[in-house]
Write a protein that holds these residues in place. Structure first.
Motif, PDB file in Angstrom:
ATOM      1  N   THR A   5       0.842  -1.190   0.000  1.00 55.72           N
ATOM      2  CA  THR A   5       0.000   0.000   0.000  1.00 55.72           C
ATOM      3  C   THR A   5       0.878   1.241   0.000  1.00 55.72           C
ATOM      4  O   THR A   5       2.025   1.199   0.447  1.00 55.72           O
ATOM      5  N   THR A   6       0.349   2.329  -0.501  1.00 57.34           N
ATOM      6  CA  THR A   6       1.123   3.563  -0.628  1.00 57.34           C
ATOM      7  C   THR A   6       1.539   4.098   0.732  1.00 57.34           C
ATOM      8  O   THR A   6       0.804   4.010   1.709  1.00 57.34           O
ATOM      9  N   MET A   7       2.732   4.671   0.787  1.00 53.45           N
ATOM     10  CA  MET A   7       3.233   5.279   2.008  1.00 53.45           C
ATOM     11  C   MET A   7       3.917   6.608   1.703  1.00 53.45           C
ATOM     12  O   MET A   7       4.618   7.174   2.526  1.00 53.45           O
ATOM     13  N   GLY A   8       3.704   7.092   0.476  1.00 53.98           N
ATOM     14  CA  GLY A   8       4.297   8.362   0.061  1.00 53.98           C
ATOM     15  C   GLY A   8       3.704   8.797  -1.259  1.00 53.98           C
ATOM     16  O   GLY A   8       2.976   8.046  -1.909  1.00 53.98           O
ATOM     17  N   PRO A   9       3.990  10.011  -1.691  1.00 56.29           N
ATOM     18  CA  PRO A   9       3.432  10.530  -2.940  1.00 56.29           C
ATOM     19  C   PRO A   9       4.042   9.859  -4.166  1.00 56.29           C
ATOM     20  O   PRO A   9       5.211   9.449  -4.150  1.00 56.29           O
ATOM     21  N   LEU A  10       3.233   9.755  -5.201  1.00 55.91           N
ATOM     22  CA  LEU A  10       3.723   9.251  -6.485  1.00 55.91           C
ATOM     23  C   LEU A  10       4.405  10.392  -7.229  1.00 55.91           C
ATOM     24  O   LEU A  10       3.820  11.459  -7.410  1.00 55.91           O
ATOM     25  N   MET A  11       5.647  10.182  -7.641  1.00 56.32           N
ATOM     26  CA  MET A  11       6.426  11.239  -8.294  1.00 56.32           C
ATOM     27  C   MET A  11       6.967  10.745  -9.624  1.00 56.32           C
ATOM     28  O   MET A  11       7.269   9.562  -9.799  1.00 56.32           O
ATOM     29  N   GLU A  75       7.318   5.737  -6.024  1.00 58.75           N
ATOM     30  CA  GLU A  75       6.787   6.085  -4.708  1.00 58.75           C
ATOM     31  C   GLU A  75       7.202   5.030  -3.686  1.00 58.75           C
ATOM     32  O   GLU A  75       7.590   3.916  -4.028  1.00 58.75           O
ATOM     33  N   VAL A  76       7.106   5.419  -2.420  1.00 61.71           N
ATOM     34  CA  VAL A  76       7.412   4.520  -1.313  1.00 61.71           C
ATOM     35  C   VAL A  76       6.153   3.734  -0.959  1.00 61.71           C
ATOM     36  O   VAL A  76       5.066   4.296  -0.848  1.00 61.71           O
ATOM     37  N   VAL A  77       6.302   2.408  -0.775  1.00 59.29           N
ATOM     38  CA  VAL A  77       5.168   1.552  -0.424  1.00 59.29           C
ATOM     39  C   VAL A  77       5.564   0.666   0.750  1.00 59.29           C
ATOM     40  O   VAL A  77       6.735   0.537   1.092  1.00 59.29           O
ATOM     41  N   VAL A  78       4.551   0.046   1.367  1.00 60.66           N
ATOM     42  CA  VAL A  78       4.793  -0.813   2.522  1.00 60.66           C
ATOM     43  C   VAL A  78       3.857  -2.012   2.446  1.00 60.66           C
ATOM     44  O   VAL A  78       2.746  -1.916   1.908  1.00 60.66           O
TER      45      VAL A  78
END
Length: 328
Positions: A5-11, A75-78
């Motif tokens: 799941t997302t843990m930061g903005p998509l860039m 983006e950062v995910v977890v």
């Protein structure tokens, strides 16, 4: 599909020249109290569609550090089965004064999600209310609710915190008090509380009545010698594109209840049932008022000032600044 799941903005990051040795990618997880295995569960995902790459990096308080990264859409995910807490920001906007309507958002510390909120509100005449931010973080997927210290209607009653979209409450107060509290509750504990005063949401105390000889405020400056119908024609473009649904309904009701009425029951029914789209409805309403003459146009200004004061003042100030010299 990968159970992240997302843990930061998509860039969208591109290296135009040279070699990128290191990148620090932002995340909005709170490491304090989070699962001890969080570092092993965090990845940086990059690529498009089927060509996805999952990379490991060094997890710091606000960033994931990558060495010699290969970046594009990133983006950062977890992992979804890992419990995490997130830093939060409360955004409060006043959309109406009487009755008072507040839109309140609870979002992670993410510039992209805050931009989503701004985009959602772009067509509304809102005023942001600045308040101190929460000092504690909240578990993702935990439930939280909003309450006020005075009578209000809050929708929805409860939220489950997520990181995919802004968490949004609507607060409705028919008769707002001079001062009241907003409080976020989670697990029976207060996680944030702020006092909202009348000066914060911009109460308008002035109530004016129409007299054919003078329309308050509009008779000042370079619009002084214009008739009410002429003034309404200058207001018309902004009213069509910037009037909110709630303000339109309030204005139509006020025009119908005025003595003598500006709108009859047939006209109000026609606007609601036979005209589709808000801009078309506002256009039709302005046409009706214009056909009824100068006095009806003056009443329209008084109603606009009472029901949508900040839009009224904003349009007026812009017109006073940009009206051609030959307008008077």
């Amino acid at each position: 599909m990968l159970q992240y799941t997302t843990m930061g903005p998509l860039m969208d990051i591109k290296v135009l020249s040279g070699e990128l040795l290191e990148a620090h990618l932002p995340h909005f997880a709170c490491l304090e109290g989070s699962d001890s295995s969080l570092s092993d569960a965090v990845r940086v995902v990059s690529g498009v569609d089927d060509n996805l790459i999952l990379e490991t990096g060094e997890l710091t308080r606000f960033h994931v550090k990558l060495l010699k990264p290969s970046l594009s859409l990133t983006e950062v995910v977890v992992k979804t089965d890992i419990q995490i807490k997130t830093h939060l920001e409360v955004l409060i906007y006043r959309t109406r004064v009487r009755p008072l309507v507040l839109f309140m958002y609870l979002v992670p510390w993410s510039g992209s999600m805050m931009q989503t909120v701004k985009d959602d509100l772009r067509q509304l005449n809102v005023r942001k209310i600045e308040k101190p931010q929460p000092e504690i973080s909240l578990w993702v997927d935990s439930k939280f609710s909003l309450k006020t210290s005075c009578h209000s209607e809050i929708n929805p009653h409860e939220y489950t915190l997520n990181l995919v979209r802004p968490n949004f409450f609507e607060v409705y107060m028919k008769e707002p008090e001079n001062c009241f509290d907003l409080e976020l509750i989670s697990g029976g504990q207060s996680i944030w509380k702020a006092e909202v005063r009348r000066a914060d949401y911009g109460e308008v105390k002035r109530v004016v009545t129409y007299t054919p000889s003078k329309t308050p405020s509009l008779d000042e400056g370079r619009m002084a010698n214009l008739s009410n119908r002429e003034r309404l024609s200058f207001f018309r473009p902004d009213l069509i594109t910037r009037t909110s649904r709630g303000a339109f309904l309030d204005e139509m009701e006020a025009l119908a209840k005025h003595q003598p009425p500006v709108l009859n029951s047939y006209e109000t029914k026609h606007l609601l049932e036979n005209v589709s789209g808000l801009e078309e409805q506002v256009t039709c309403l302005l046409d009706m008022v214009d056909r009824k003459g100068n006095i009806a146009s003056g009443i329209m200004f008084v109603v606009l000032k009472e029901k949508d004061f900040y839009l009224y003042e904003d349009i007026l100030l812009n017109l006073q600044a940009n009206l051609p010299e030959n307008a008077n």
